[in-house]
Design a protein around this motif. Structure first.
Motif, mmCIF file in Angstrom:
data_model
loop_
_atom_site.group_PDB
_atom_site.id
_atom_site.type_symbol
_atom_site.label_atom_id
_atom_site.label_comp_id
_atom_site.label_asym_id
_atom_site.label_seq_id
_atom_site.Cartn_x
_atom_site.Cartn_y
_atom_site.Cartn_z
ATOM 1 N N GLU A 189 7.345 0.971 9.934
ATOM 2 C CA GLU A 189 6.360 1.969 10.323
ATOM 3 C C GLU A 189 5.576 1.477 11.526
ATOM 4 O O GLU A 189 5.318 0.275 11.668
ATOM 5 N N THR A 190 5.216 2.431 12.415
ATOM 6 C CA THR A 190 4.413 2.084 13.587
ATOM 7 C C THR A 190 3.112 2.875 13.667
ATOM 8 O O THR A 190 2.242 2.522 14.455
ATOM 9 N N ASP A 191 2.973 3.927 12.885
ATOM 10 C CA ASP A 191 1.758 4.738 12.874
ATOM 11 C C ASP A 191 0.691 4.017 12.053
ATOM 12 O O ASP A 191 0.894 3.727 10.869
ATOM 13 N N LEU A 192 -0.445 3.731 12.667
ATOM 14 C CA LEU A 192 -1.479 2.944 11.998
ATOM 15 C C LEU A 192 -2.043 3.670 10.777
ATOM 16 O O LEU A 192 -2.370 3.031 9.774
ATOM 17 N N GLU A 193 -2.148 4.988 10.843
ATOM 18 C CA GLU A 193 -2.658 5.728 9.686
ATOM 19 C C GLU A 193 -1.687 5.642 8.515
ATOM 20 O O GLU A 193 -2.104 5.505 7.355
ATOM 21 N N GLN A 194 -0.394 5.728 8.791
ATOM 22 C CA GLN A 194 0.607 5.576 7.742
ATOM 23 C C GLN A 194 0.616 4.150 7.190
ATOM 24 O O GLN A 194 0.813 3.935 5.993
ATOM 25 N N ILE A 195 0.400 3.175 8.074
ATOM 26 C CA ILE A 195 0.342 1.777 7.631
ATOM 27 C C ILE A 195 -0.835 1.579 6.683
ATOM 28 O O ILE A 195 -0.718 0.897 5.654
ATOM 29 N N GLU A 196 -1.978 2.192 7.008
ATOM 30 C CA GLU A 196 -3.147 2.057 6.133
ATOM 31 C C GLU A 196 -2.900 2.689 4.770
ATOM 32 O O GLU A 196 -3.347 2.165 3.742
ATOM 33 N N GLU A 197 -2.155 3.800 4.733
ATOM 34 C CA GLU A 197 -1.808 4.403 3.447
ATOM 35 C C GLU A 197 -0.919 3.470 2.630
ATOM 36 O O GLU A 197 -1.070 3.354 1.412
ATOM 37 N N GLN A 198 0.029 2.810 3.297
ATOM 38 C CA GLN A 198 0.892 1.864 2.595
ATOM 39 C C GLN A 198 0.085 0.678 2.059
ATOM 40 O O GLN A 198 0.346 0.186 0.956
ATOM 41 N N ILE A 199 -0.900 0.228 2.822
ATOM 42 C CA ILE A 199 -1.744 -0.882 2.367
ATOM 43 C C ILE A 199 -2.524 -0.482 1.127
ATOM 44 O O ILE A 199 -2.626 -1.238 0.153
ATOM 45 N N ASN A 200 -3.078 0.731 1.125
ATOM 46 C CA ASN A 200 -3.837 1.195 -0.035
ATOM 47 C C ASN A 200 -2.941 1.385 -1.250
ATOM 48 O O ASN A 200 -3.372 1.173 -2.393
ATOM 49 N N ALA A 201 -1.681 1.796 -1.021
ATOM 50 C CA ALA A 201 -0.766 2.013 -2.132
ATOM 51 C C ALA A 201 -0.279 0.696 -2.746
ATOM 52 O O ALA A 201 -0.196 0.558 -3.973
ATOM 53 N N VAL A 202 0.043 -0.284 -1.891
ATOM 54 C CA VAL A 202 0.600 -1.551 -2.383
ATOM 55 C C VAL A 202 -0.510 -2.515 -2.801
ATOM 56 O O VAL A 202 -0.366 -3.280 -3.757
ATOM 57 N N ASN A 203 -1.636 -2.503 -2.070
ATOM 58 C CA ASN A 203 -2.765 -3.421 -2.300
ATOM 59 C C ASN A 203 -2.293 -4.882 -2.265
ATOM 60 O O ASN A 203 -2.380 -5.611 -3.262
ATOM 61 N N PRO A 204 -1.767 -5.325 -1.118
ATOM 62 C CA PRO A 204 -1.191 -6.679 -1.061
ATOM 63 C C PRO A 204 -2.263 -7.760 -0.905
ATOM 64 O O PRO A 204 -3.414 -7.485 -0.564
ATOM 65 N N SER A 205 -1.842 -8.998 -1.160
ATOM 66 C CA SER A 205 -2.683 -10.163 -0.886
ATOM 67 C C SER A 205 -2.406 -10.730 0.501
ATOM 68 O O SER A 205 -3.278 -11.332 1.113
ATOM 69 N N VAL A 206 -1.170 -10.544 0.978
ATOM 70 C CA VAL A 206 -0.742 -11.034 2.291
ATOM 71 C C VAL A 206 -0.013 -9.900 2.994
ATOM 72 O O VAL A 206 0.738 -9.143 2.361
ATOM 73 N N MET A 207 -0.233 -9.798 4.306
ATOM 74 C CA MET A 207 0.409 -8.741 5.087
ATOM 75 C C MET A 207 0.944 -9.322 6.393
ATOM 76 O O MET A 207 0.308 -10.190 6.995
ATOM 77 N N VAL A 208 2.107 -8.828 6.822
ATOM 78 C CA VAL A 208 2.725 -9.240 8.082
ATOM 79 C C VAL A 208 2.965 -7.988 8.913
ATOM 80 O O VAL A 208 3.558 -7.016 8.410
ATOM 81 N N VAL A 209 2.518 -7.994 10.168
ATOM 82 C CA VAL A 209 2.738 -6.881 11.088
ATOM 83 C C VAL A 209 3.579 -7.407 12.250
ATOM 84 O O VAL A 209 3.126 -8.250 13.026
ATOM 85 N N ASP A 210 4.799 -6.902 12.365
ATOM 86 C CA ASP A 210 5.755 -7.397 13.365
ATOM 87 C C ASP A 210 6.289 -6.195 14.167
ATOM 88 O O ASP A 210 7.166 -5.474 13.703
ATOM 89 N N SER A 211 5.797 -5.946 15.352
ATOM 90 C CA SER A 211 4.771 -6.687 16.077
ATOM 91 C C SER A 211 3.625 -5.737 16.430
ATOM 92 O O SER A 211 3.767 -4.520 16.311
#
Length: 455
Positions: free
Chosen positions: A150-172
């Motif tokens: 994914e490259t859309d920041l709003e979609q990325i934020e939705e994925q973060i809220n859904a998964v609730n990770p402890s560690v995240m990698v953004v490439d690139s």
């Protein structure tokens, strides 16, 4: 139709101008200003802060809490990070294309997921199937590692809220775009806004975040310089693509030293740690050849033995050439002047080339004496003793000054089988006597050359 206001932003340094300029006043580069549309967001559309509302309070009343770091189980990465990954930190990783940044972060993600940490790997350059193929090649898998392309920041934020990770990698980070910013992905405005948004998420939710940054042809991370000021740590992954060894170096770290260095070897199953880099740097060292000297340098808390080479030959030009790789060019010129003035070596009509084998950069003054010995050895065509290690800082009067952590350097030389260490006389006081290795103290450059280059 709503009015819009445009501005021109430099794609190298982020300098902004209301009109186009051929040369950027900030970084002095030509043709780097690109037009961008400045969108004024209303109060209702402005993104809400993820930080809770706080009030100012005296520092003495702030309750400190020591959060445990995440152990990546990759010792070299832990060393460079300062002991592990700090929760809520934002780490920028840069390096040339194909050097192994994605491989390192995928391996790190898998090791953290294997410990029970929930990891979200966001890729803007590869599909989920391509990441799966690379993970199969590395023979790593985990149920706690989530992958999304994914490259859309709003979609990325939705994925973060859904998964609730402890560690995240953004490439690139250059592939991610904010829908509210009209400029193209990878532009200064997009990189600045997306990084700031990810920083707020990382700090607000306590997510340890790695972001990968492209580098320019000069080797610096692409985008505005303020990008490096926003993050907590900046790591550079260096090395030659035709060489199997990689060096991970920290140029900024709020949670540890910036002098640490990690060594990796690229193999079929990914990157493997090199626990003893001294053996690697000395593996191809020639014996009985003039101009070669071994020096013990400190890379953070680790002593590393490397080979320092010099070649001195008569020049065929009016002005002699001076070239240095891995050490400061100006420092080499100064040490050659010391050899001319204090020792009597006529080097003004000689070309001089100095190189640190293995692609390492040595910045500390403790390598001065090794540079001097290598230059004198090549000029006189007399090999230095093969089992000597030379350590010391050289002053303008030819004196050899003391260095720090001398015991660690001597122990590293003993571990690798060297028989003698040449050190400043000031460091002779209080050092431990070790078996099978002789320690010689010297006061000036002439004494050092007499000891190392005799017979």
């Amino acid at each position: 139709m709503s009015k819009y206001k445009s501005k021109y932003a430099c794609q190298e340094c982020g300098y902004e101008s209301p009109k186009w300029l051929g040369k950027c006043p900030g970084c002095q580069q030509w043709n780097t200003l690109v037009e961008e549309i400045a969108v004024k967001t209303s109060a209702g559309n402005r993104s809400k802060s993820v930080f809770s509302r706080q009030i100012a309070q005296p520092l003495a009343e702030v309750v400190g809490a020591e959060e445990p770091r995440f152990d990546t189980t990759i010792g070299e990465l832990n060393r460079v990070l300062g002991g592990g990954l700090v929760p809520g930190s934002l780490v920028l990783v840069g390096g040339d294309p194909g050097i192994g940044k994605s491989t390192l972060l995928l391996q790190t993600s898998c090791t953290l997921a294997a410990q029970g940490q929930k990891v979200l790997y966001i890729s803007g350059e590869e599909s989920a199937k391509q990441i799966k193929l690379r993970a199969d090649r590395l023979r790593v898998k985990s149920d706690q590692l989530y992958v999304v392309a994914e490259t859309d920041l709003e979609q990325i934020e939705e994925q973060i809220n859904a998964v609730n990770p402890s560690v995240m990698v953004v490439d690139s980070i250059q592939t991610v775009f904010h829908p509210a910013v009209t400029s193209a992905a990878g532009s200064v405005a997009q990189v600045r806004e997306t990084t700031a948004h990810l920083m707020r998420i990382a700090k607000g939710k306590g997510i340890a975040t790695f972001i990968v940054g492209h580098v320019t042809k000069e080797g610096a991370i692409a985008g505005p310089r303020m990008l490096e000021h926003m993050v907590d740590a900046v790591l550079y992954f260096e090395g030659e693509r035709h060489n199997t060894y990689r060096i991970l170096r920290a140029v900024k770290n709020r949670f540890g030293s910036t002098n640490e260095m990690g060594i990796f070897e690229m193999k079929d199953r990914g990157l493997e740690e090199v626990t003893n880099p001294s053996e690697i740097f000395l593996a191809e060292r020639p014996v009985g050849v003039s101009g070669s000297t071994v020096v013990a340098s400190m890379e953070g808390t680790r002593p590393v033995l490397v080979e320092l080479q010099a070649l001195v030959s008569p020049t065929s030009f009016v002005t002699a050439r001076r070239m240095a790789t891995g050490v400061d060019h100006q420092r080499v010129s100064m040490l050659m002047a010391v050899l001319e003035k204090r020792v009597g070596l006529m080097l003004q009509n000689q070309d001089a080339y100095v190189n640190v084998a293995g692609g390492v950069r040595l910045d500390e003054p403790a390598v001065d004496l090794a540079i001097v010995v290598s230059l004198a050895s090549s000029f006189r065509d007399v090999p230095a003793r093969p089992f000597d290690v030379v350590i010391g800082e050289v002053g303008l009067t030819g004196e050899v000054r003391g260095v720090s952590r001398i015991d660690q350097r001597i122990r590293e030389a003993q571990k690798l089988g060297f028989k003698r260490v040449i050190i400043p006389e000031k460091n002779m006081r209080g050092i431990e006597s070790l078996p099978d290795i002789e320690v010689v103290g010297i006061r000036n450059v002439e004494e050092a050359l007499h000891e190392v280059l005799r017979g």
